[in-house]
Design a protein around this motif. Structure first.
Motif, PDB file in Angstrom:
ATOM      1  N   ARG A   1    -111.432  21.085 -38.397  1.00 27.16           N
ATOM      2  CA  ARG A   1    -110.758  20.510 -37.231  1.00 27.16           C
ATOM      3  C   ARG A   1    -111.554  19.394 -36.569  1.00 27.16           C
ATOM      4  O   ARG A   1    -110.962  18.502 -35.954  1.00 27.16           O
ATOM      5  CB  ARG A   1    -110.432  21.623 -36.223  1.00 27.16           C
ATOM      6  CG  ARG A   1    -109.355  22.562 -36.744  1.00 27.16           C
ATOM      7  CD  ARG A   1    -108.979  23.662 -35.782  1.00 27.16           C
ATOM      8  NE  ARG A   1    -108.061  24.593 -36.416  1.00 27.16           N
ATOM      9  CZ  ARG A   1    -106.737  24.424 -36.476  1.00 27.16           C
ATOM     10  NH1 ARG A   1    -106.185  23.356 -35.908  1.00 27.16           N
ATOM     11  NH2 ARG A   1    -105.974  25.317 -37.089  1.00 27.16           N
ATOM     12  N   ASP A   2    -112.886  19.405 -36.713  1.00 25.08           N
ATOM     13  CA  ASP A   2    -113.646  18.289 -36.123  1.00 25.08           C
ATOM     14  C   ASP A   2    -113.867  17.152 -37.115  1.00 25.08           C
ATOM     15  O   ASP A   2    -114.532  16.163 -36.793  1.00 25.08           O
ATOM     16  CB  ASP A   2    -114.972  18.772 -35.518  1.00 25.08           C
ATOM     17  CG  ASP A   2    -115.980  19.262 -36.546  1.00 25.08           C
ATOM     18  OD1 ASP A   2    -115.870  18.927 -37.738  1.00 25.08           O
ATOM     19  OD2 ASP A   2    -116.915  20.001 -36.141  1.00 25.08           O
ATOM     20  N   GLY A   3    -113.303  17.288 -38.319  1.00 24.51           N
ATOM     21  CA  GLY A   3    -113.321  16.189 -39.275  1.00 24.51           C
ATOM     22  C   GLY A   3    -114.492  16.149 -40.229  1.00 24.51           C
ATOM     23  O   GLY A   3    -114.553  15.252 -41.081  1.00 24.51           O
ATOM     24  N   ARG A   4    -115.406  17.094 -40.120  1.00 22.25           N
ATOM     25  CA  ARG A   4    -116.515  17.085 -41.069  1.00 22.25           C
ATOM     26  C   ARG A   4    -116.046  17.382 -42.481  1.00 22.25           C
ATOM     27  O   ARG A   4    -116.402  16.680 -43.434  1.00 22.25           O
ATOM     28  CB  ARG A   4    -117.594  18.085 -40.632  1.00 22.25           C
ATOM     29  CG  ARG A   4    -118.528  17.581 -39.558  1.00 22.25           C
ATOM     30  CD  ARG A   4    -119.499  18.671 -39.124  1.00 22.25           C
ATOM     31  NE  ARG A   4    -118.832  19.711 -38.325  1.00 22.25           N
ATOM     32  CZ  ARG A   4    -119.427  20.816 -37.881  1.00 22.25           C
ATOM     33  NH1 ARG A   4    -120.704  21.048 -38.203  1.00 22.25           N
ATOM     34  NH2 ARG A   4    -118.764  21.687 -37.136  1.00 22.25           N
TER      35      ARG A   4
ATOM     36  N   ASP B   1    -113.036  26.618 -40.155  1.00 26.66           N
ATOM     37  CA  ASP B   1    -112.017  26.073 -39.265  1.00 26.66           C
ATOM     38  C   ASP B   1    -112.606  25.030 -38.320  1.00 26.66           C
ATOM     39  O   ASP B   1    -112.008  23.969 -38.099  1.00 26.66           O
ATOM     40  CB  ASP B   1    -111.379  27.216 -38.470  1.00 26.66           C
ATOM     41  CG  ASP B   1    -110.233  26.740 -37.600  1.00 26.66           C
ATOM     42  OD1 ASP B   1    -109.327  26.059 -38.119  1.00 26.66           O
ATOM     43  OD2 ASP B   1    -110.236  27.038 -36.390  1.00 26.66           O
ATOM     44  N   GLU B   2    -113.772  25.325 -37.785  1.00 21.18           N
ATOM     45  CA  GLU B   2    -114.414  24.377 -36.873  1.00 21.18           C
ATOM     46  C   GLU B   2    -114.698  23.054 -37.573  1.00 21.18           C
ATOM     47  O   GLU B   2    -114.440  21.967 -37.016  1.00 21.18           O
ATOM     48  CB  GLU B   2    -115.713  24.984 -36.333  1.00 21.18           C
ATOM     49  CG  GLU B   2    -116.435  24.124 -35.315  1.00 21.18           C
ATOM     50  CD  GLU B   2    -117.679  24.801 -34.768  1.00 21.18           C
ATOM     51  OE1 GLU B   2    -118.766  24.211 -34.858  1.00 21.18           O
ATOM     52  OE2 GLU B   2    -117.548  25.944 -34.263  1.00 21.18           O
ATOM     53  N   ALA B   3    -115.216  23.122 -38.796  1.00 22.71           N
ATOM     54  CA  ALA B   3    -115.596  21.900 -39.514  1.00 22.71           C
ATOM     55  C   ALA B   3    -114.386  21.122 -40.012  1.00 22.71           C
ATOM     56  O   ALA B   3    -114.429  19.892 -40.105  1.00 22.71           O
ATOM     57  CB  ALA B   3    -116.518  22.254 -40.677  1.00 22.71           C
TER      58      ALA B   3
ATOM     59  N   ASN C   1    -122.812  27.343 -36.978  1.00 23.29           N
ATOM     60  CA  ASN C   1    -122.345  27.459 -35.596  1.00 23.29           C
ATOM     61  C   ASN C   1    -122.756  28.782 -34.970  1.00 23.29           C
ATOM     62  O   ASN C   1    -122.245  29.167 -33.924  1.00 23.29           O
ATOM     63  CB  ASN C   1    -120.823  27.281 -35.510  1.00 23.29           C
ATOM     64  CG  ASN C   1    -120.044  28.395 -36.201  1.00 23.29           C
ATOM     65  OD1 ASN C   1    -120.633  29.310 -36.786  1.00 23.29           O
ATOM     66  ND2 ASN C   1    -118.732  28.323 -36.140  1.00 23.29           N
TER      67      ASN C   1
ATOM     68  N   ASN D   1    -123.568  29.577 -31.186  1.00 22.75           N
ATOM     69  CA  ASN D   1    -122.551  29.836 -30.166  1.00 22.75           C
ATOM     70  C   ASN D   1    -121.867  31.193 -30.301  1.00 22.75           C
ATOM     71  O   ASN D   1    -121.270  31.678 -29.338  1.00 22.75           O
ATOM     72  CB  ASN D   1    -121.473  28.756 -30.235  1.00 22.75           C
ATOM     73  CG  ASN D   1    -122.031  27.375 -29.971  1.00 22.75           C
ATOM     74  OD1 ASN D   1    -122.883  27.197 -29.116  1.00 22.75           O
ATOM     75  ND2 ASN D   1    -121.557  26.400 -30.729  1.00 22.75           N
TER      76      ASN D   1
ATOM     77  N   GLN E   1    -113.396  17.171 -45.215  1.00 23.11           N
ATOM     78  CA  GLN E   1    -112.243  16.345 -45.540  1.00 23.11           C
ATOM     79  C   GLN E   1    -111.610  16.825 -46.841  1.00 23.11           C
ATOM     80  O   GLN E   1    -112.239  17.525 -47.642  1.00 23.11           O
ATOM     81  CB  GLN E   1    -112.685  14.882 -45.705  1.00 23.11           C
ATOM     82  CG  GLN E   1    -113.303  14.270 -44.462  1.00 23.11           C
ATOM     83  CD  GLN E   1    -112.270  13.893 -43.425  1.00 23.11           C
ATOM     84  OE1 GLN E   1    -111.133  13.565 -43.765  1.00 23.11           O
ATOM     85  NE2 GLN E   1    -112.649  13.933 -42.153  1.00 23.11           N
TER      86      GLN E   1
END
Length: 339
Positions: A307-310, A303-305, A286, A289, A312
């Motif tokens: 929370r976006d479901g990548r 955290d990004e991965a 990431n 950005n 598990q």
């Protein structure tokens, strides 16, 4: 009878969080300050923008926001924490910012201190936290990686100013009551003989004291970096330490769900993945950005991965931090998530 200390067979990763400044500075924005362009920066780094703290924001604000988010995900109260480790090389207070974070969160039972290892800081702090948990000395720990590199960048140096940004990321960990373990191995390395290729040195100035005595002036110079040497260091040492770690764990790269590296340069991420024959779809990135946020890059990406479901529950992650010192390390993680 004297109570026996609790001893953990492992550690569990229970929650994560992150926070970034509101202001984003694009490559085009930087082109108004130095001679550069969006295409020049993207082609060499993969970075499109970075976040910079504004006048009403502080590093502790980011730390507290990311920590609160991680605690909420885990369903924990701040008072349940035993320890707070803040990995940072740019504290608001040179004596340490972790106690201020402890106070802000209301984590009154927790001891808090800073750990400095630059871009390796978060991974080193995570590994350190695990030892407290395994020993039975602690039950729950908050690890935060945060840096405000914008404070120490020479914004007129087009070679380095395009690279860095500000952010914070957090992870909460607890001792495992059974044989589950989310830290399946780790390695840490340092080589001070190469430290001059990436440093943030003190100002070398003195002022009169009394008579013919003088005293050193406080303060630091901007970040100094030999980009080519840092790149060569990363693409040589990171695959090496990851390979050694996987061999110790008797795992192949194909058994990994994700490769989570310090977000320094997209070319470094690509080179490491190519060495391991890891497909790009398994490489978390990431930095386009946010740029290089030092100790914050790994927890910010985690955290990004999550929370976006990548990422598990049960996913296996190979992670490596590397940077100033020179320092580098690797950890084999498994994500459990909230209980």
């Amino acid at each position: 009878m004297v109570a026996q200390p609790f001893r953990s067979a492992g550690v569990l990763l229970r929650g994560c969080g992150s926070a970034t400044p509101s202001r984003s500075i694009s490559n085009a924005d930087l082109g108004q300050r130095v001679e550069t362009s969006d295409s020049w920066i993207r082609s060499r780094t993969g970075i499109a923008a970075r976040r910079v703290l504004g006048p009403s924001e502080s590093l502790i604000d980011l730390c507290a926001a990311s920590a609160s988010s991680a605690l909420t995900m885990a369903g924990w109260e701040p008072d349940s924490l035993d320890l707070i480790l803040l990995a940072t090389s740019t504290p608001d207070d040179l004596f340490g910012s972790a106690p201020r974070l402890q106070s802000r969160l209301g984590a009154h039972r927790a001891v808090a201190f800073d750990l400095t290892a630059a871009c390796s800081g978060f991974l080193f702090a995570l590994i350190t936290a695990a030892q407290y948990l395994r020993s039975g000395a602690m039950r729950r720990i908050l690890v935060v990686g945060a840096d405000q590199l914008s404070r120490w960048v020479d914004w007129d140096d087009r070679r380095s100013c395009v690279l860095f940004g500000d952010a914070a990321g957090a992870l909460v960990m607890e001792a495992s009551p059974d044989d589950r373990d989310d830290l399946n191995g780790f390695l840490m390395r340092s080589d001070g003989s190469r430290g001059d290729v990436l440093k943030l040195p003190q100002i070398d100035e003195r002022a009169p004291l009394v008579g013919d005595a003088s005293h050193p002036q406080g303060g630091f110079q901007p970040i100094q970096m030999n980009g080519q040497e840092v790149y060569k260091f990363a693409v040589r040492e990171v695959p090496g330490i990851l390979d050694e770690l996987l061999q110790q764990a008797d795992l192949g790269a194909e058994q990994l769900d994700w490769l989570l590296l310090h977000q320094a340069n997209q070319r470094i991420l690509d080179a490491v993945a190519e060495r391991f024959a890891v497909p790009s779809t398994k490489v978390l990135s990431n930095l386009a950005n946010y740029g290089n946020t030092s100790a914050a890059t790994i927890p910010l990406m985690l955290d990004e991965a999550v929370r976006d479901g990548r990422i598990q529950a049960g996913h296996r992650i190979a992670s490596s931090g590397f940077g100033a010192g020179l320092s580098w390390g690797a950890a084999l993680l498994r994500w459990s998530g909230p209980a």
